[in-house]
Design an enzyme around this catalytic site. Structure first.
Site, PDB file in Angstrom:
ATOM      1  N   ALA A   1       0.838  -1.335   0.236  1.00  0.00           N
ATOM      2  CA  ALA A   1      -0.045   0.063   0.079  1.00  0.00           C
ATOM      3  C   ALA A   1       0.885   0.821   0.002  1.00  0.00           C
ATOM      4  O   ALA A   1      -0.034   2.409  -0.292  1.00  0.00           O
ATOM      5  CB  ALA A   1      -1.137   0.166   1.268  1.00  0.00           C
ATOM      6  N   LYS A   2       2.288   1.138   0.546  1.00  0.00           N
ATOM      7  CA  LYS A   2       2.898   1.872  -0.067  1.00  0.00           C
ATOM      8  C   LYS A   2       2.944   3.392   1.230  1.00  0.00           C
ATOM      9  O   LYS A   2       2.099   4.217   0.212  1.00  0.00           O
ATOM     10  CB  LYS A   2       3.681   2.864  -1.214  1.00  0.00           C
ATOM     11  CG  LYS A   2       4.472   1.402  -1.928  1.00  0.00           C
ATOM     12  CD  LYS A   2       4.912   1.550  -2.931  1.00  0.00           C
ATOM     13  CE  LYS A   2       5.146   0.346  -3.843  1.00  0.00           C
ATOM     14  NZ  LYS A   2       4.218  -0.409  -4.509  1.00  0.00           N
TER      15      LYS A   2
END
Ligand SMILES: O=c1ccn([C@@H]2O[C@H](COP(=O)(O)O)[C@@H](O)[C@H]2O)c(=O)[nH]1
Length: 273
Positions: free
Chosen positions: A95-96
């Site tokens: 998901a960074k």
């Protein structure tokens, strides 16, 4: 999941393969589009067919967010299916994320508690207070972007600041953060030549290595420079496995691809024992 359990699964399955679940409705077999939830049906078939060859699964949340609320529901169903049916696999929400601490703590709750992932990828750019809220969770792992697989990695990550490249600052500085034993790092397979230097700084940390297959990274090179005593590698392939075929037997063909990678991994593991 504890790191010890992950290492034990790697040894049991002779595999450090992570299958990326990057589902694109334009790429999945068209007959699945008649299903109530085509994304989940695709994932379920891929997971059931490949789980014996893989120790981890990594849905990239972008591919779910792109389909709005329905996409998020498919992501929820996918992680629930994994946790209920294959609790031995390590799960990664790619998901960074990362924001001011107050906001990061909400991201951490969403991915670790609400969805129940074992780990989440986080960008280090906002520094210590943006990452530590993720590290507070016991037996959950924060996978920090260090040296990414894309060309743009050379824009900032390899630039020198005070004699060290930025990615080395990320590795060295984050080692001193509270609960840093819960850190893992992303190092792109396309940057295998940097792995010896990475290992000098983080000899034992697990590395998530995307970029083999479609992006051209080499599994052998990654293992040559990146393997640690506890293996310490999760090598991801997404498109190379899940889109190996768009025919009715897509899951079987995906399993063949996963098995091919697992056998290469087994040969490498057998060679070091
Ligand atoms: O440095 C990075 C960080 C993340 N990724 C992600 O991994 C997969 C790779 O997909 P392939 O189809 O095997 O190329 C994808 O979700 C990326 O967003 C990365 O490639 N590099």
């Amino acid at each position: 999941m504890t790191t010890e359990k992950l290492v034990s699964e790697i040894r049991k399955k002779h595999s450090f393969l992570c299958v990326g679940l990057d589902v694109d409705l334009d790429k999945i077999p068209s007959f699945l589009l008649n299903e109530e939830d085509p994304i989940f049906s695709f994932n379920k078939a891929i997971i059931d067919a490949t789980h014996q060859f893989a120790v981890a699964y990594k849905p990239n949340t972008a591919f779910y967010e792109a389909y709005g609320i329905q996409g998020w529901k498919s992501l929820e169903k996918t992680i629930k299916y994994l946790n209920e049916n294959y609790p031995e696999v390590f799960t990664i929400a790619d998901a960074k994320r990362g924001d001011i601490g107050n906001t990061s703590s909400r991201y951490a709750k969403a991915f670790f508690e609400d969805l129940g992932f074992d780990s989440v990828t986080v960008a280090p750019y906002m520094g210590k207070d943006s990452v530590e809220p993720f590290l507070n969770f016991k037996d959950k792992h924060t996978i920090l972007l260090a040296l990414t697989s894309n060309e743009g990695a050379f824009d900032f990550q390899t630039k020198k600041v005070e004699d060290d490249e930025v990615y080395k600052h990320v590795l060295k500085t984050s080692k001193n953060w509270k609960n840093s034993e819960n850190l893992m790092y992303v190092i792109g397979a396309t940057k295998a030549e940097y792995l010896a230097e990475v290992r000098n700084i983080v000899p034992k940390s697990f590395l998530l290595v995307p970029g083999v297959g479609a992006q051209g990274g080499s599994l052998t090179e990654v293992c040559k420079y990146g393997m640690a005593e506890n293996i310490g590698l999760l090598i991801n392939s997404s498109r190379g496995i899940i889109y190996a075929s768009q025919e009715a037997n897509f899951a079987e063909v995906a399993a063949k691809q996963a098995e091919k990678m697992q056998l290469e991994m087994k040969t490498i593991l057998d060679g070091i024992h």
